[in-house]
Scaffold this active site. Structure first.
Site, PDB file in Angstrom:
ATOM      1  N   THR A  74      23.379  73.533   5.022  1.00 55.98           N
ATOM      2  CA  THR A  74      24.092  74.123   3.879  1.00 55.98           C
ATOM      3  C   THR A  74      23.909  75.642   3.890  1.00 55.98           C
ATOM      4  OG1 THR A  74      23.847  72.074   2.644  1.00 55.98           O
ATOM      5  CG2 THR A  74      24.372  74.036   1.370  1.00 55.98           C
ATOM      6  N   ASN A 162      30.153  62.697   9.232  1.00 58.68           N
ATOM      7  CA  ASN A 162      28.947  62.031   8.748  1.00 58.68           C
ATOM      8  C   ASN A 162      29.217  60.633   8.191  1.00 58.68           C
ATOM      9  OD1 ASN A 162      30.122  64.213   7.044  1.00 58.68           O
ATOM     10  ND2 ASN A 162      29.021  63.162   5.421  1.00 58.68           N
ATOM     11  N   GLN A 192      26.019  66.521  12.706  1.00 61.90           N
ATOM     12  CA  GLN A 192      25.907  65.148  13.217  1.00 61.90           C
ATOM     13  C   GLN A 192      25.961  65.108  14.746  1.00 61.90           C
ATOM     14  OE1 GLN A 192      25.076  62.610  11.352  1.00 61.90           O
ATOM     15  NE2 GLN A 192      25.376  63.527   9.315  1.00 61.90           N
ATOM     16  N   SER A 212      21.162  71.005  11.392  1.00 68.97           N
ATOM     17  CA  SER A 212      20.157  70.606  10.409  1.00 68.97           C
ATOM     18  C   SER A 212      19.112  69.731  11.091  1.00 68.97           C
ATOM     19  CB  SER A 212      20.857  69.815   9.295  1.00 68.97           C
ATOM     20  OG  SER A 212      19.927  69.399   8.345  1.00 68.97           O
ATOM     21  N   HIS A 214      16.854  67.629   9.777  1.00 69.44           N
ATOM     22  CA  HIS A 214      16.476  66.316   9.247  1.00 69.44           C
ATOM     23  C   HIS A 214      17.438  65.190   9.625  1.00 69.44           C
ATOM     24  CE1 HIS A 214      19.119  65.800   5.571  1.00 69.44           C
ATOM     25  NE2 HIS A 214      19.256  67.108   5.722  1.00 69.44           N
ATOM     26  N   THR A 250       9.790  84.822   4.908  1.00 72.81           N
ATOM     27  CA  THR A 250       8.839  84.347   5.923  1.00 72.81           C
ATOM     28  C   THR A 250       9.310  83.004   6.469  1.00 72.81           C
ATOM     29  OG1 THR A 250       7.081  85.532   4.823  1.00 72.81           O
ATOM     30  CG2 THR A 250       6.399  83.777   6.334  1.00 72.81           C
ATOM     31  N   CYS A 339      29.920  52.551  -7.216  1.00 71.03           N
ATOM     32  CA  CYS A 339      30.531  51.803  -8.315  1.00 71.03           C
ATOM     33  C   CYS A 339      29.602  51.929  -9.511  1.00 71.03           C
ATOM     34  CB  CYS A 339      30.702  50.336  -7.925  1.00 71.03           C
ATOM     35  SG  CYS A 339      31.852  49.449  -8.976  1.00 71.03           S
TER      36      CYS A 339
HETATM   37  N1  PLP Z   1      27.275  68.838   7.209  1.00 74.43           N
HETATM   38  C1  PLP Z   1      27.206  67.532   7.504  1.00 74.43           C
HETATM   39  C2  PLP Z   1      28.234  66.938   8.441  1.00 74.43           C
HETATM   40  C3  PLP Z   1      26.198  66.736   6.978  1.00 74.43           C
HETATM   41  O1  PLP Z   1      26.148  65.434   7.306  1.00 74.43           O
HETATM   42  C4  PLP Z   1      25.252  67.344   6.108  1.00 74.43           C
HETATM   43  C5  PLP Z   1      24.216  66.507   5.468  1.00 74.43           C
HETATM   44  O2  PLP Z   1      24.495  65.420   4.976  1.00 74.43           O
HETATM   45  C6  PLP Z   1      25.354  68.702   5.823  1.00 74.43           C
HETATM   46  C7  PLP Z   1      26.376  69.425   6.389  1.00 74.43           C
HETATM   47  C8  PLP Z   1      24.339  69.392   4.952  1.00 74.43           C
HETATM   48  O3  PLP Z   1      23.121  69.518   5.662  1.00 74.43           O
HETATM   49  P1  PLP Z   1      21.749  69.953   4.995  1.00 74.43           P
HETATM   50  O4  PLP Z   1      21.208  68.759   4.319  1.00 74.43           O
HETATM   51  O5  PLP Z   1      20.881  70.380   6.139  1.00 74.43           O
HETATM   52  O6  PLP Z   1      22.019  71.096   4.076  1.00 74.43           O
END
Ligand code: PLP
Length: 464
Positions: A74, A162, A192, A212, A214, A250, A339
């Protein structure tokens, strides 16, 4: 050893690789210096950081481009959008024709259109946001792009989606941008794709590529941003001048060390399973879903998608119903829609692919990481079969077998609408709440299958 929980939501996030945990602990205990300090402790941390950057640059083919550490994708997206839009503003002020459109793939992660709208507004640019359609496979409509490229100031297209894992035709997009001599900057969200697709970024026209940690076994809070050599750059954060002044603050050394361990595993090979093995895992899971859930349809074309993502819908079953039964079986998957009250929000990704409402609002995403082991796959398949049996036994799927008397609340949802039944197994009776006309047949089938007496039909709010 079989775990009670089988995590099948790898596109949302992943566990942390043991080697990455060890590297993080080492960074905290042994290499805790500030990489900006000029003493030995600082130099040790800096050496670690630069080693990870070099490894990342090698793996991504970053060439003479920059690779910055960020807090995640992000932040990388914000930095890229801010950089591109500041350059567009300067060029426009200098009288250059810069294009009036901010083009983004209709299936982009929300971080992209939201960042575009935010910085467009804040910078007072008044450019027009324009969603680039995708085809029924989820791939960008290149003919539409051809029509827009000449008027685009910035084009944003993800490398892989995603929700569906659909892999974009980046070479095709690049060819369109080149053929039209488009002056647009190009942002490719590679979140992804990391570790799943081969990237040679400097050999492409891509200006910005956020990553990213994670999503690939590094912890949350660490990411990278590739910036092509010569692409404009405006820092999102100013301060102590870290990252060569491109990103102050930092550095997250713990995250960088952990990400480094993941990149090392990727580069060295032998840790993550191959594409062919992962495709085999997907086939096994898909077979179990077909056996357990009659009529199941897959919403992503396997041949054009990452092998680690399945996205499916089952006729007559809402995503909430499927989620509940999967969750009870210890299978952690995610819904393409939620839902919550009466309405399940459909998936904007599947909507953009033109799928019917029941598939879009009833979708389940099952995604796994490249570390998945065969014992977990076998157990997941067995549990999927049991989920099907449970759905049949509770009359949520058609079945010839005698049903289990149901107690408690059942939510029926079709095409994004929900009705509820409160069931009393002891009294073999039920109360129907907020029955929607389109659920009439399903409610009747359920009540008949359970052989319950309907005591009342109630509405929770006055109708219009
Ligand atoms: N873009 C895609 C395709 C993602 O799947 C995600 C996370 O779900 C993001 C951006 C955002 O990543 P982050 O959690 O590192 O900000």
């Amino acid at each position: 050893m079989i775990k009670t929980e089988i995590y099948l939501d790898g596109n949302a996030t992943s566990a942390v690789l043991p080697a990455a945990i060890a590297a993080a602990v080492d960074a905290m205990a042994e290499r805790f210096g500030n990489p900006s300090s000029s003493h030995a402790a600082g130099l040790k941390a800096k050496a670690l950081m630069e080693g990870v950057r070099q490894r990342g640059a090698r793996l991504l083919g970053a060439g003479d481009g920059k690779l910055l550490f960020t807090s995640g994708a992000t932040e990388g997206i914000q930095t890229a959008v801010l950089s591109a839009l500041c350059a567009v503003r300067a060029r426009r002020a200098a009288g250059e024709a810069v294009g009036s459109l901010l083009v983004y793939g209709a299936t982009e992660h929300k971080a992209v259109p939201e960042a575009l709208a935010h910085w467009n507004r804040l910078l007072g640019l008044d450019l027009e946001l324009c969603a680039l359609p995708v085809d029924q496979d989820g791939r960008h409509d290149l003919a539409a792009l051809r029509g827009l490229a000449g008027r685009a100031a910035l084009v944003c297209t993800m490398a892989a989606n995603n929700e569906t894992g659909v892999i974009s035709d980046l070479a095709g997009i690049e060819a369109v941008l080149r053929a039209g001599a488009s002056a647009a900057y190009w942002l490719v969200d590679c979140v992804q794709a990391l570790g799943k697709l081969t990237l040679e970024l400097a050999a492409t026209r891509i200006d910005y590529a956020p990553f990213s940690g994670h999503k690939l076994y590094a912890p949350k809070g660490i990411g990278m941003l590739y910036v092509r050599a010569g692409a404009p750059f405006t820092a999102l954060m100013m301060g102590g001048g870290q990252e060569g002044g491109l990103r102050s603050g930092t550095e997250n050394m713990v995250g960088i060390a952990a990400l480094g361990a993941v990149l090392e595993a990727l580069e060295g090979g032998g840790t993550f399973r191959s594409h062919a093995e992962l495709a085999g895992v997907r086939a096994r899971l898909a077979d179990s879903l077909r056996a357990a859930l009659p009529g199941v349809v897959f919403n992503n074309p396997f041949a054009k998608a990452l092998p680690t993502t399945l996205n499916f819908s089952v006729p007559g079953l809402a995503s909430g119903e499927l989620m509940d039964v999967f969750d009870a079986a210890g299978l952690r998957v995610s819904a393409g829609s939620a839902c919550s009250a009466k309405k399940a929000a459909p998936s904007y990704v599947l909507d953009a692919m033109g799928l019917p409402a029941w598939r879009s609002s009833g979708a389940i995403r099952l995604s796994f990481g490249a570390l998945i082991d065969d014992a977990s796959v076998a157990e997941a398949c067995a549990r999927i079969v049991r989920c099907g049996e449970a759905l049949r036994a509770s009359c949520l799927l058609p079945s010839a077998q005698a049903p289990l008397p149901h107690d408690g609340v059942v939510q029926l949802g079709v095409e994004g609408e929900c009705s509820w039944l409160v069931l009393d197994a002891a009294g073999r009776s039920c109360v129907v709440i907020d029955a929607l006309a389109e659920h009439g047949e399903r409610i009747e089938q359920f009540v008949r299958c359970q052989q319950y007496r309907v005591r009342a039909i109630l509405a929770s709010a006055a109708g219009p």
